[in-house]
Design an enzyme around this catalytic site. Structure first.
Site, PDB file in Angstrom:
ATOM      1  N   HIS A  80      -0.840  -0.576   3.070  1.00  0.00           N
ATOM      2  CA  HIS A  80      -2.210  -0.461   3.568  1.00  0.00           C
ATOM      3  C   HIS A  80      -2.924  -1.786   3.327  1.00  0.00           C
ATOM      4  O   HIS A  80      -2.707  -2.439   2.296  1.00  0.00           O
ATOM      5  CB  HIS A  80      -2.975   0.640   2.839  1.00  0.00           C
ATOM      6  N   CYS A 177       9.063   2.370   5.279  1.00  0.00           N
ATOM      7  CA  CYS A 177       9.462   3.655   5.861  1.00  0.00           C
ATOM      8  C   CYS A 177      10.925   4.003   5.595  1.00  0.00           C
ATOM      9  O   CYS A 177      11.500   4.844   6.296  1.00  0.00           O
ATOM     10  CB  CYS A 177       9.192   3.676   7.369  1.00  0.00           C
TER      11      CYS A 177
END
Length: 211
Positions: A80, A177
């Site tokens: 983020h 991921c």
């Protein structure tokens, strides 16, 4: 896709860990029916977050100076930072729904939002034995949205991170991921320019935010 209008909360920038404490309160309020289903849009200062199954080998070198925070959501490592739109979804699921059903709905709503912005996108099914392909990809094969969610007493928490116009280099410092070869992208990279306000508007519309 069922109709599910959401109430809206918005912040420009919020530190990650205080935001997680606030999200816990929102979940409790929704479990007690003290608030409606809610979409919370915001951004975070630079931080890597890891799910419950993230291998240590996927983490960035500490010398990069970006905090790493373990979370209770599903999914693997994500990043983020400024220029990314984060959406936390505090939603009470119907009796016939599970968290996987709702994640698929979130993917489709974000595909719709990206399409309105001019970025052709798609969700993907996970082949047997592969790392979960949760999220949204451009039709050219780049990942533009990360999704990690959980549920507690039928109420969801955590949500999605849509790359708008931020610095993409930090994605190269770790295994995003759980996929070493994933090519992370942003609205700006795909279109040459991006407006956070336009992206927020498209996301609000896709999630049927109440006026």
């Amino acid at each position: 896709m069922r109709q599910r209008p959401l109430a809206l909360m918005q912040d420009s920038m919020a530190d990650y860990e205080p935001a997680m404490e606030r999200m816990k309160d929102l979940v409790l309020e929704r479990q007690r029916d003290e608030r409606p289903d809610t979409l919370w849009l915001l951004s975070h200062p630079p931080v890597f977050t890891i799910g419950l199954r993230t291998p240590m080998a996927h983490l960035p070198d500490p010398a990069r100076g970006v905090p790493v925070v373990r979370t209770s959501r599903g999914g693997q490592l994500t990043y983020h930072g400024p220029g990314q739109l984060v959406g936390y979804l505090i939603v009470k699921l119907d009796e016939d729904e599970g968290i996987v059903d709702y994640v698929r709905e979130v993917e489709l709503r974000l595909v719709e939002a990206l399409g309105k912005l001019g970025v052709p996108a798609e969700r993907r099914d996970t082949p047997p034995g592969s790392e979960l392909l949760t999220g949204v990809w451009t039709t050219t094969g780049r990942k533009i949205v990360s999704i990690g969610m959980r549920q507690s007493r039928r109420v969801t928490s955590h949500g999605f991170a849509l790359n708008v116009d931020g610095d993409m280099e930090p994605w190269q410092w770790a295994v995003a991921c759980g996929m070493p070869d994933v090519d992370m992208t942003s609205v700006k990279r795909e279109l040459g320019a991006a407006s956070m306000d336009d992206v927020r508007d498209a996301v609000r519309a896709a999630f049927e935010v109440r006026a």
